[in-house]
Write a protein that holds these residues in place. Structure first.
Motif, PDB file in Angstrom:
ATOM      1  N   TRP A   1       0.821  -1.213   0.000  1.00 18.55           N
ATOM      2  CA  TRP A   1       0.000   0.000   0.000  1.00 18.55           C
ATOM      3  C   TRP A   1       0.853   1.260   0.000  1.00 18.55           C
ATOM      4  N   LEU A   2       2.015   1.213   0.641  1.00 23.51           N
ATOM      5  CA  LEU A   2       2.896   2.376   0.655  1.00 23.51           C
ATOM      6  C   LEU A   2       3.372   2.707  -0.752  1.00 23.51           C
ATOM      7  N   ASP A   3       3.757   1.686  -1.504  1.00 25.08           N
ATOM      8  CA  ASP A   3       4.185   1.915  -2.883  1.00 25.08           C
ATOM      9  C   ASP A   3       3.038   2.487  -3.714  1.00 25.08           C
ATOM     10  N   ALA A   4       1.839   1.962  -3.521  1.00 26.57           N
ATOM     11  CA  ALA A   4       0.673   2.465  -4.255  1.00 26.57           C
ATOM     12  C   ALA A   4       0.365   3.898  -3.864  1.00 26.57           C
ATOM     13  N   TYR A   5       0.486   4.213  -2.582  1.00 26.66           N
ATOM     14  CA  TYR A   5       0.219   5.578  -2.113  1.00 26.66           C
ATOM     15  C   TYR A   5       1.220   6.566  -2.707  1.00 26.66           C
ATOM     16  N   VAL A   6       2.501   6.211  -2.661  1.00 21.27           N
ATOM     17  CA  VAL A   6       3.520   7.095  -3.228  1.00 21.27           C
ATOM     18  C   VAL A   6       3.272   7.290  -4.714  1.00 21.27           C
ATOM     19  N   ASN A   7       2.949   6.224  -5.420  1.00 22.05           N
ATOM     20  CA  ASN A   7       2.694   6.305  -6.854  1.00 22.05           C
ATOM     21  C   ASN A   7       1.546   7.278  -7.158  1.00 22.05           C
ATOM     22  N   GLN A   8       0.451   7.166  -6.395  1.00 20.63           N
ATOM     23  CA  GLN A   8      -0.712   8.003  -6.662  1.00 20.63           C
ATOM     24  C   GLN A   8      -0.426   9.464  -6.305  1.00 20.63           C
ATOM     25  N   THR A   9       0.296   9.672  -5.225  1.00 25.15           N
ATOM     26  CA  THR A   9       0.632  11.034  -4.822  1.00 25.15           C
ATOM     27  C   THR A   9       1.603  11.670  -5.805  1.00 25.15           C
ATOM     28  N   TYR A  10       2.559  10.900  -6.265  1.00 17.53           N
ATOM     29  CA  TYR A  10       3.515  11.394  -7.267  1.00 17.53           C
ATOM     30  C   TYR A  10       2.788  11.796  -8.550  1.00 17.53           C
ATOM     31  N   ARG A  11       1.857  10.956  -9.000  1.00 16.60           N
ATOM     32  CA  ARG A  11       1.093  11.288 -10.200  1.00 16.60           C
ATOM     33  C   ARG A  11       0.290  12.571 -10.004  1.00 16.60           C
ATOM     34  N   SER A  12      -0.291  12.707  -8.827  1.00 13.54           N
ATOM     35  CA  SER A  12      -1.087  13.899  -8.544  1.00 13.54           C
ATOM     36  C   SER A  12      -0.234  15.159  -8.585  1.00 13.54           C
ATOM     37  N   LEU A  13       0.880  15.135  -7.878  1.00  9.09           N
ATOM     38  CA  LEU A  13       1.702  16.337  -7.803  1.00  9.09           C
ATOM     39  C   LEU A  13       2.359  16.667  -9.143  1.00  9.09           C
ATOM     40  N   LYS A  14       2.632  15.666  -9.964  1.00  8.90           N
ATOM     41  CA  LYS A  14       3.108  15.950 -11.325  1.00  8.90           C
ATOM     42  C   LYS A  14       2.046  16.687 -12.128  1.00  8.90           C
ATOM     43  N   SER A  15       0.791  16.265 -11.980  1.00  8.06           N
ATOM     44  CA  SER A  15      -0.279  16.921 -12.717  1.00  8.06           C
ATOM     45  C   SER A  15      -0.445  18.371 -12.277  1.00  8.06           C
TER      46      SER A  15
ATOM     47  N   GLY B   1       0.289  21.777 -14.723  1.00 13.18           N
ATOM     48  CA  GLY B   1      -0.858  22.587 -15.116  1.00 13.18           C
ATOM     49  C   GLY B   1      -2.139  21.814 -15.372  1.00 13.18           C
ATOM     50  N   HIS B   2      -2.293  20.644 -14.737  1.00 14.82           N
ATOM     51  CA  HIS B   2      -3.516  19.849 -14.901  1.00 14.82           C
ATOM     52  C   HIS B   2      -4.151  19.610 -13.533  1.00 14.82           C
ATOM     53  N   PRO B   3      -4.651  20.653 -12.887  1.00 17.99           N
ATOM     54  CA  PRO B   3      -5.140  20.519 -11.513  1.00 17.99           C
ATOM     55  C   PRO B   3      -6.321  19.575 -11.361  1.00 17.99           C
ATOM     56  N   ALA B   4      -7.204  19.505 -12.347  1.00 19.38           N
ATOM     57  CA  ALA B   4      -8.359  18.608 -12.220  1.00 19.38           C
ATOM     58  C   ALA B   4      -7.904  17.152 -12.136  1.00 19.38           C
ATOM     59  N   MET B   5      -6.918  16.788 -12.969  1.00 22.33           N
ATOM     60  CA  MET B   5      -6.404  15.428 -12.930  1.00 22.33           C
ATOM     61  C   MET B   5      -5.591  15.188 -11.651  1.00 22.33           C
ATOM     62  N   GLY B   6      -4.896  16.241 -11.201  1.00 22.27           N
ATOM     63  CA  GLY B   6      -4.171  16.131  -9.950  1.00 22.27           C
ATOM     64  C   GLY B   6      -5.101  15.902  -8.775  1.00 22.27           C
ATOM     65  N   HIS B   7      -6.224  16.588  -8.810  1.00 22.42           N
ATOM     66  CA  HIS B   7      -7.234  16.406  -7.760  1.00 22.42           C
ATOM     67  C   HIS B   7      -7.755  14.972  -7.759  1.00 22.42           C
ATOM     68  N   LEU B   8      -8.019  14.427  -8.931  1.00 18.89           N
ATOM     69  CA  LEU B   8      -8.522  13.061  -9.018  1.00 18.89           C
ATOM     70  C   LEU B   8      -7.518  12.066  -8.438  1.00 18.89           C
ATOM     71  N   ASP B   9      -6.250  12.233  -8.791  1.00 18.79           N
ATOM     72  CA  ASP B   9      -5.235  11.319  -8.245  1.00 18.79           C
ATOM     73  C   ASP B   9      -5.072  11.499  -6.742  1.00 18.79           C
ATOM     74  N   ALA B  10      -5.181  12.733  -6.258  1.00 21.64           N
ATOM     75  CA  ALA B  10      -5.089  12.965  -4.818  1.00 21.64           C
ATOM     76  C   ALA B  10      -6.209  12.239  -4.084  1.00 21.64           C
ATOM     77  N   ALA B  11      -7.420  12.302  -4.647  1.00 20.64           N
ATOM     78  CA  ALA B  11      -8.548  11.605  -4.027  1.00 20.64           C
ATOM     79  C   ALA B  11      -8.313  10.099  -4.013  1.00 20.64           C
ATOM     80  N   GLU B  12      -7.732   9.572  -5.079  1.00 15.80           N
ATOM     81  CA  GLU B  12      -7.478   8.130  -5.147  1.00 15.80           C
ATOM     82  C   GLU B  12      -6.339   7.706  -4.216  1.00 15.80           C
ATOM     83  N   SER B  13      -5.510   8.655  -3.810  1.00 18.53           N
ATOM     84  CA  SER B  13      -4.417   8.314  -2.884  1.00 18.53           C
ATOM     85  C   SER B  13      -4.918   8.101  -1.461  1.00 18.53           C
ATOM     86  N   VAL B  14      -6.073   8.670  -1.135  1.00 20.50           N
ATOM     87  CA  VAL B  14      -6.560   8.621   0.250  1.00 20.50           C
ATOM     88  C   VAL B  14      -6.764   7.193   0.757  1.00 20.50           C
TER      89      VAL B  14
END
Length: 255
Positions: A135-149, A153-166
Motif C-alpha cells: 500500500w505504501l508503494d501504491a500511495y507514493v505512486n498516486q501522490t507522485y502522479r497527482s503532484l506531477k499533474s 498545469g492539470h489541476p483537475a487530474m491532480g485532484h482526481l489522483d489525490a482523491a485516489e491516494s486517500v
C-alpha cells in the motif's frame, strides 16, 4: 425458504436465531455490522448475521444466503469458507473489517468460531509488513502522479489522483498498527475509540486532511501527509520501499 419478519428487527433476529440454533447443520452464528459498533445503530439499522454451516448440504438454511430485508441481512456460509473469508488474496478480502468487532451468538465447535474471528480481527506481523509495503508503494505512486499533474498545469487530474491516494494512505496507516482499515462509515468511530497512538492520526487532525484531499487535492496538504507517513513508515522499517523511488520523492517533499 421463508423468513417471517417480526414487529421489530430485534424480534426478527431472536426468532431466526432460535430457529438456526435448532438446526444441527448450523455450527455458528456471528453478528456484525453497525449493531456491534456502539453508538452507530439508527432507527434504520438492520442486523447483519453470518450463519455458519458444517457444509453447504448440511442445512436447508443454505438457500437463504444473501437474504436481505429491513430487519435482517444474512450471509450463509460453510465453515471452510468462513475460515478464509476476508483474508489476503481472497476475492472477498474487502469483507475483513466486518469481522473486527463481530460478536459470536452461537459456537458449537468449542470456541473454534471465536478463534477464527480472532485471526481476522488483527493483521499478523508478516501480513502487516507485506500490506504496508504494497500500500505504501501504491500511495507514493498516486501522490507522485497527482503532484506531477499539479506541477504541469492539470489541476483537475491532480485532484482526481489525490482523491485516489486517500484509501492507500489509510491502508498504510492502519497496517502500520497491524489494524484492519475500517469501512469509511466507521473511520471516525475507530479513530475516536481505538486511537492509533499518535496525535497526528487522531480524528480531529487526520479527518480534516482526508476531507481537504477529497475536496480539492491541495498539494501542500498532500506533502504534509506524505511527510508524516514517510516518517512513520521509515521508523517501522519500510524505508526500502520509499528509497526505490529515488529522486522522485523530492516532488513529494518540496513545493
Amino acid at each position: 425458504m421463508h423468513i417471517v419478519l417480526g414487529t421489530t428487527p430485534d424480534d426478527t433476529l431472536a426468532a431466526f436465531a432460535a430457529r438456526a440454533a435448532e438446526d444441527p447443520g448450523v455450527v455458528g452464528l456471528v453478528l456484525s455490522g453497525s449493531r456491534v459498533h456502539e453508538g452507530m445503530p439508527t432507527v434504520h439499522s438492520d442486523y447483519d448475521l453470518h450463519v455458519i454451516l458444517r457444509d453447504r448440504q448440511a442445512s436447508e438454511l443454505a438457500g437463504l444466503d444473501w437474504f436481505r430485508s429491513a430487519h435482517l441481512d444474512l450471509v450463509v456460509i460453510p465453515l471452510a469458507e468462513f475460515r478464509t473469508r476476508g483474508m489476503p488474496g481472497r476475492p472477498d478480502h474487502f469483507a475483513r473489517y466486518s469481522y473486527v468487532h463481530a460478536e459470536v451468538l452461537l459456537d458449537r465447535l468449542d470456541g473454534a468460531i471465536a478463534r477464527i474471528l480472532d485471526e481476522k480481527r488483527r493483521l499478523g506481523a508478516e501480513e502487516a509488513r507485506a500490506a504496508v509495503d504494497g500500500w505504501l508503494d501504491a500511495y507514493v505512486n498516486q501522490t507522485y502522479r497527482s503532484l506531477k499533474s499539479y506541477r504541469d498545469g492539470h489541476p483537475a487530474m491532480g485532484h482526481l489522483d489525490a482523491a485516489e491516494s486517500v484509501p492507500h494512505a489509510l491502508e498504510v496507516l492502519f497496517a502500520l498498527h497491524r489494524r484492519v482499515r475500517p469501512y469509511n462509515k466507521y473511520l471516525r468511530w475507530e479513530l475516536e475509540r481505538s486511537p492509533l497512538g499518535d496525535r497526528r492520526w487522531g480524528a480531529d487532525r487526520l479527518l480534516p486532511v482526508v476531507e481537504r484531499l477529497l475536496a480539492d487535492g491541495d498539494p501542500d496538504t498532500q506533502r504534509a501527509l506524505f511527510t508524516d507517513l514517510e516518517e512513520a513508515a521509515r521508523k517501522a522499517g519500510h524505508g526500502e520501499v520509499l528509497d526505490s523511488w529515488g529522486a522522485d520523492l523530492e516532488l513529494l517533499r518540496h513545493s
